[in-house]
Design a protein around this motif. Structure first.
Motif, mmCIF file in Angstrom:
data_model
loop_
_atom_site.group_PDB
_atom_site.id
_atom_site.type_symbol
_atom_site.label_atom_id
_atom_site.label_comp_id
_atom_site.label_asym_id
_atom_site.label_seq_id
_atom_site.Cartn_x
_atom_site.Cartn_y
_atom_site.Cartn_z
ATOM 1 N N SER A 29 45.205 -8.464 62.159
ATOM 2 C CA SER A 29 44.455 -9.315 61.223
ATOM 3 C C SER A 29 42.957 -9.178 61.448
ATOM 4 C CB SER A 29 44.878 -10.777 61.390
ATOM 5 O OG SER A 29 46.237 -10.948 61.081
ATOM 6 N N ARG A 32 41.770 -5.775 60.068
ATOM 7 C CA ARG A 32 41.798 -5.769 58.603
ATOM 8 C C ARG A 32 40.602 -6.513 58.026
ATOM 9 N NH1 ARG A 32 48.258 -7.067 57.626
ATOM 10 N NH2 ARG A 32 48.983 -4.877 57.555
ATOM 11 N N ASP A 35 37.508 -4.405 58.540
ATOM 12 C CA ASP A 35 37.538 -3.272 57.616
ATOM 13 C C ASP A 35 37.190 -3.710 56.193
ATOM 14 O OD1 ASP A 35 38.098 -0.529 56.858
ATOM 15 O OD2 ASP A 35 39.944 -1.291 55.965
ATOM 16 N N ASP A 36 37.708 -4.866 55.769
ATOM 17 C CA ASP A 36 37.385 -5.387 54.436
ATOM 18 C C ASP A 36 35.888 -5.618 54.284
ATOM 19 O OD1 ASP A 36 40.012 -5.321 53.644
ATOM 20 O OD2 ASP A 36 40.401 -7.442 54.054
ATOM 21 N N ALA A 65 47.652 0.534 63.436
ATOM 22 C CA ALA A 65 46.592 0.215 62.475
ATOM 23 C C ALA A 65 45.788 1.448 62.070
ATOM 24 C CB ALA A 65 45.660 -0.852 63.063
ATOM 25 N N GLU A 68 46.469 2.823 58.707
ATOM 26 C CA GLU A 68 46.035 1.971 57.605
ATOM 27 C C GLU A 68 44.517 1.945 57.457
ATOM 28 O OE1 GLU A 68 46.032 -2.845 56.687
ATOM 29 O OE2 GLU A 68 47.651 -1.988 57.882
ATOM 30 N N ILE A 69 43.818 2.028 58.584
ATOM 31 C CA ILE A 69 42.357 1.913 58.598
ATOM 32 C C ILE A 69 41.776 3.242 59.042
ATOM 33 C CG2 ILE A 69 40.395 0.653 59.553
ATOM 34 C CD1 ILE A 69 42.331 -1.692 60.078
#
Length: 321
Positions: A29, A32, A35-36, A65, A68-69
């Motif tokens: 979390s 993420r 990254d956002d 992760a 995803e990132i």
């Protein structure tokens, strides 16, 4: 992606360092959200997650992760070396012109990252030559009474013992420019208590008030023994004042003992003394206690010198994934 207008090639690149220790419940979390935030900026960026020898599945979460990132890099110590060592490792491996450190427990909201960058760019646009943007807590109402009071005592003691004007309520959520990072990387690891080191080096700091959130998940890994160790590291690494205080106290005590010895000799010479051992035992005990305490403090400083000579940063084995 991100802000329209100026080309990303003209903007400083950004590295975000996030240390983790046994944070399997919050790690994904946290990454993420960071990254956002970075995805909405036009700056080239990277995220450096440092696993500080976690004993749970934090490293597995970080590695998952990566798929995803895309901007995520993962560094992992073989064993736990502590928060400062994890931050230092991230700094040494960072590539950005601006380097932001933030804890991975989401108490320091990543949404302040754009404001950190904007504050730095605006400050330096007026040729202020600001090196560091340091966040400070607007209030500590979410902390326990013990933590608030112990923090206040810590900052007061560190200022008195080191003479360094440490910023109160400032943790490790900050932005540093590349020259500051390079300077810190060139120093020995024993001095890297960043909240003391940065003002000690005379780096130009601008403060930014933030509000901390409640912990997202899990329990704080910063226990009483860690706070005590931080306080010891802070003043032993930056000040010899305790040695000077002990030396002064030793001088005063030796003068007092000399006066008492002369007084006892005069009383003995005049025949006014009463046979007994109490006074002798008390004096010997007091002197020995003082000597032991002095040797203990000297031992701490000698231990620091030994660690400095050993330079155990080479033993902090890590792996990049």
């Amino acid at each position: 992606m991100g802000i329209k207008g100026e080309s990303s090639s003209k903007l400083p690149s950004v590295s975000v360092i996030v240390p983790f220790f046994n944070e399997e419940d919050v790690a994904l979390s946290s990454l993420r959200r960071i990254d956002d935030v970075l995805s909405n900026l036009k700056h080239r960026s990277e995220i450096i997650a440092v696993d500080d020898g976690s004993r749970d599945s934090t490293l597995s979460v970080l590695l998952d992760a990566k798929s995803e990132i895309g901007k995520l890099r993962v560094l992992s110590f073989k064993r736990n070396w502590g928060h400062m060592a994890a931050l230092s490792l991230g700094l040494k491996n960072s590539k950005g012109d601006l380097v932001i450190s933030i804890d991975g427990d989401l108490q320091d909201p990543p949404e302040y990252i754009p404001e950190l960058i904007r504050t730095y760019l605006e400050a330096n646009s007026f040729k202020n030559e600001i090196d560091v943007i340091q966040t400070v807590r607007a209030d500590r109402s979410s902390d326990t009474i013990f933590k608030r009071n112990s923090a206040a005592v810590y900052y007061w003691v560190i200022r008195k013992l080191t003479g360094v004007n440490v910023t109160a309520h400032a943790a490790d959520y900050r932005l540093m420019n590349r020259s500051s990072v390079d300077l810190i990387n060139s120093m020995n690891s024993s001095m890297k208590v960043f909240r003391v080191l940065i003002p000690y080096l005379g780096l130009k700091v601008k403060l930014l008030e933030i509000r901390r959130d409640s912990r997202y998940a899990g329990e704080s890994k910063y226990r009483l023994k860690d706070m005590f160790r931080l306080a010891i590291d802070s003043f032993l690494s930056f000040s010899s004042k305790p040695l000077r205080l002990i030396s002064g106290a030793a001088l005063l005590l030796s003068m007092l003992l000399t006066i008492l010895a002369l007084l006892f000799f005069f009383l003995w010479f005049s025949g006014s003394t009463i046979p007994g051992w109490t006074s002798i035992v008390l004096l010997v005990t007091a002197l020995n206690c003082f000597l032991v305490a002095t040797l203990g403090l000297l031992g701490e400083f000698v231990g620091r010198i030994y660690e400095l000579a050993q330079d155990r940063t080479a033993a902090q084995v890590y792996k990049e994934f």
